[in-house]
Scaffold this motif. Structure first.
Motif, short mmCIF file in Angstrom:
data_model
loop_
_atom_site.label_atom_id
_atom_site.label_comp_id
_atom_site.label_asym_id
_atom_site.label_seq_id
_atom_site.Cartn_x
_atom_site.Cartn_y
_atom_site.Cartn_z
N LEU A 256 0.81 -1.23 0.00
CA LEU A 256 0.00 0.00 0.00
C LEU A 256 0.84 1.28 0.00
N PRO A 257 1.88 1.41 0.84
CA PRO A 257 2.71 2.63 0.75
C PRO A 257 3.39 2.80 -0.61
N LEU A 258 3.77 1.68 -1.23
CA LEU A 258 4.40 1.76 -2.55
C LEU A 258 3.40 2.23 -3.61
N LEU A 259 2.15 1.76 -3.52
CA LEU A 259 1.11 2.21 -4.44
C LEU A 259 0.84 3.70 -4.28
N SER A 260 0.84 4.16 -3.04
CA SER A 260 0.64 5.59 -2.79
C SER A 260 1.75 6.42 -3.42
N THR A 261 2.99 5.98 -3.23
CA THR A 261 4.14 6.70 -3.80
C THR A 261 4.08 6.68 -5.33
N ALA A 262 3.73 5.54 -5.91
CA ALA A 262 3.60 5.45 -7.37
C ALA A 262 2.53 6.41 -7.88
N GLY A 263 1.40 6.50 -7.17
CA GLY A 263 0.32 7.41 -7.56
C GLY A 263 0.78 8.85 -7.59
N THR A 264 1.59 9.24 -6.61
CA THR A 264 2.07 10.62 -6.53
C THR A 264 2.93 10.97 -7.74
N PHE A 265 3.81 10.06 -8.13
CA PHE A 265 4.67 10.33 -9.28
C PHE A 265 3.86 10.31 -10.58
N ILE A 266 2.91 9.39 -10.69
CA ILE A 266 2.04 9.34 -11.87
C ILE A 266 1.28 10.66 -12.02
N ALA A 267 0.85 11.25 -10.89
CA ALA A 267 0.13 12.51 -10.94
C ALA A 267 0.98 13.61 -11.57
N GLY A 268 2.28 13.60 -11.27
CA GLY A 268 3.17 14.59 -11.87
C GLY A 268 3.23 14.44 -13.38
N ALA A 269 3.32 13.20 -13.87
CA ALA A 269 3.37 12.97 -15.31
C ALA A 269 2.04 13.36 -15.97
N LEU A 270 0.92 12.99 -15.35
CA LEU A 270 -0.39 13.36 -15.90
C LEU A 270 -0.56 14.87 -15.95
N SER A 271 -0.13 15.55 -14.87
CA SER A 271 -0.27 17.01 -14.81
C SER A 271 0.60 17.70 -15.86
N GLN A 272 1.73 17.08 -16.19
CA GLN A 272 2.64 17.69 -17.15
C GLN A 272 2.16 17.51 -18.59
N TYR A 273 1.65 16.33 -18.92
CA TYR A 273 1.45 15.99 -20.32
C TYR A 273 0.00 15.82 -20.75
N LEU A 274 -0.91 15.54 -19.82
CA LEU A 274 -2.26 15.18 -20.25
C LEU A 274 -3.36 16.13 -19.78
N MET A 275 -3.28 16.63 -18.57
CA MET A 275 -4.37 17.45 -18.04
C MET A 275 -3.87 18.38 -16.95
N LYS A 276 -4.69 19.35 -16.60
CA LYS A 276 -4.34 20.25 -15.51
C LYS A 276 -4.26 19.47 -14.20
N PRO A 277 -3.38 19.88 -13.28
CA PRO A 277 -3.32 19.18 -11.99
C PRO A 277 -4.64 19.21 -11.23
N GLN A 278 -5.43 20.28 -11.43
CA GLN A 278 -6.75 20.33 -10.78
C GLN A 278 -7.64 19.19 -11.27
N ARG A 279 -7.55 18.87 -12.58
CA ARG A 279 -8.33 17.76 -13.13
C ARG A 279 -7.82 16.42 -12.60
N VAL A 280 -6.50 16.32 -12.43
CA VAL A 280 -5.94 15.10 -11.85
C VAL A 280 -6.50 14.89 -10.44
N ALA A 281 -6.59 15.97 -9.67
CA ALA A 281 -7.14 15.86 -8.30
C ALA A 281 -8.60 15.43 -8.34
N GLN A 282 -9.39 15.99 -9.27
CA GLN A 282 -10.78 15.57 -9.40
C GLN A 282 -10.89 14.09 -9.75
N MET A 283 -10.05 13.65 -10.69
CA MET A 283 -10.05 12.24 -11.08
C MET A 283 -9.65 11.36 -9.89
N ALA A 284 -8.68 11.81 -9.11
CA ALA A 284 -8.20 11.03 -7.96
C ALA A 284 -9.31 10.85 -6.93
#
Length: 394
Positions: A256-284
């Motif tokens: 579970l802690p590893l999944l949480s850490t992976a999610g945080t890094f994935i959010a950075g990639a999504l925010s950079q290339y696919l959508m606004k970070p606000q949208r990433v938060a809504q999706m999360a």
């Protein structure tokens, strides 16, 4: 700083700043991993020994926003290196295993060290990142806490077994000291490199404090973040108790802690290339709420339960990466960035303080349904503030 320099990402400096954050988060992790040994050595009882872990966070709870103002005035580089040096000295004191009263005093002071790092380092990372990499680097920064706990869990127990508590705390002190020395030599001594906009500090302190809480650019990322800290610590603490299988429970405590850490890094990639970070938060928050719905519908056989919980923690892990990526996107200068990180530190500690007892109370009263209901409420509130952050750019 030239425009050309601004367009380049200083990966080496950013990597070291990330490691500095990891060393600061280890101030929590080293006492967490050594809890049983501290309990046996000092005989201070579970309450006081537990307090020695959490007292570091109370400094961020009280002084989070203040730290952003101070760092902006003194200089981020000075605050960061000073915080690391303070942490080094305190770990060395702890390695002598002084009286428990002195240990508690060092833990309170470590709160100032930890806060200095978590306010200064991300502000500097944002300034050292080219625009096309900023969400990636903020996603990387967002993993520092989980990585610190993973590394301390991996190496802490063997260190204690070989060199006792002294060895663990001395090693941590050496790590922080090495980070301080490396950053002294690698970071540009010109503090203006890490500032943008006005650095005027003529406003009265409490007027500035009020402005930070009234400024949506600094407040909304913190409000998105606070519901994450309410939830994740509680999920990691209480969810394993619902897993009937001992072997599955032990596995999930690692996964579970590893999944949480992976999610945080994935959010950075999504925010950079696919959508606004606000949208990433809504999706999360939507993904987290869906996982809770799956539990409500009765997907609670051991294997399916673990899959659903893993999905929930992964989506929860997206939230800090998104919230941290919001700050440089929404902030209009480096002062607002530092204030945003200070507010995240403060509200994050608030969430971590009120979340576990709230979940514990509802779980005691209503079992798994109590946990599900509180997760839904948290997702509703987090989504609302993420939506307002989207509107802020319109």
């Amino acid at each position: 700083m030239s425009t050309a320099a601004a367009e380049k990402t200083a990966w080496l400096e950013i990597g070291l700043l990330w490691f500095a954050g990891i060393s600061a988060a280890m101030q929590f992790a080293k006492f967490s991993v050594s809890y049983n040994e501290l309990l046996a050595y000092y005989q201070a009882g579970p309450t006081w020994t537990g307090a020695s872990i959490s007292v570091v966070g109370t400094i961020g709870l009280v002084f989070g926003v203040t730290a952003g103002l101070i760092a902006s005035k003194i200089g981020y580089r000075k605050v960061l290196i000073g915080a690391l040096m303070l942490g080094t000295a305190l770990s060395f004191i702890q390695s002598f295993l002084p009286s428990f009263e002195i240990i508690m005093a060092t833990r309170i002071l470590e709160g100032f060290s930890q806060l200095g790092v978590v306010v200064a380092a991300p502000t500097m990372i944002a300034k050292l990142s080219a625009p096309q990499h900023r969400s990636i680097t903020m996603g990387l920064w967002g993993t520092f806490f989980g990585v610190a706990f993973a590394l301390t869990g991996l190496f802490g127990k063997p260190l204690i077994a070989a060199y006792q508590l002294n060895g663990l705390y001395l090693t941590h002190g050496l790590l922080m000291g090495v980070m301080a020395v490396a950053l002294i030599f690698l970071l540009d001594a010109d503090e203006q490199r890490y500032h943008t906009g006005s650095t005027s500090n003529s406003e009265p302190y409490f007027k500035k404090l009020g402005k930070i809480y009234r400024t949506p650019q600094t407040l909304l990322p913190g409000l998105v973040f606070v519901f994450y800290t309410c939830t994740l610590v509680s999920l990691l603490t209480y969810i394993p108790n619902f897993i009937a299988s001992d072997s599955l429970r032990a596995t999930m405590q690692v996964v579970l802690p590893l999944l949480s850490t992976a999610g945080t890094f994935i959010a950075g990639a999504l925010s950079q290339y696919l959508m606004k970070p606000q949208r990433v938060a809504q999706m999360a928050y939507a993904g987290l709420a869906f996982g809770a719905f799956m539990l409500f519908m009765g997907f609670t056989t051991p294997i399916t339960f673990c899959f659903v919980v893993g999905q929930m923690v992964l989506f929860a892990g997206l939230i800090p990466g998104a919230a941290l990526a919001m700050i440089p996107r929404l902030a209009r200068d480096s002062n607002e960035q530092a204030n945003g990180y200070g507010l995240i530190a403060q509200l994050g500690n608030l969430g971590a303080t009120i979340g576990p007892p709230s979940f514990a109370t509802l779980i005691t009263a209503y079992g798994l349904h109590g946990l599900i209901g509180l997760v839904w409420f948290i997702c509703l509130m987090g989504s609302l503030f993420a939506y307002l952050a989207v509107r802020l750019e319109h």
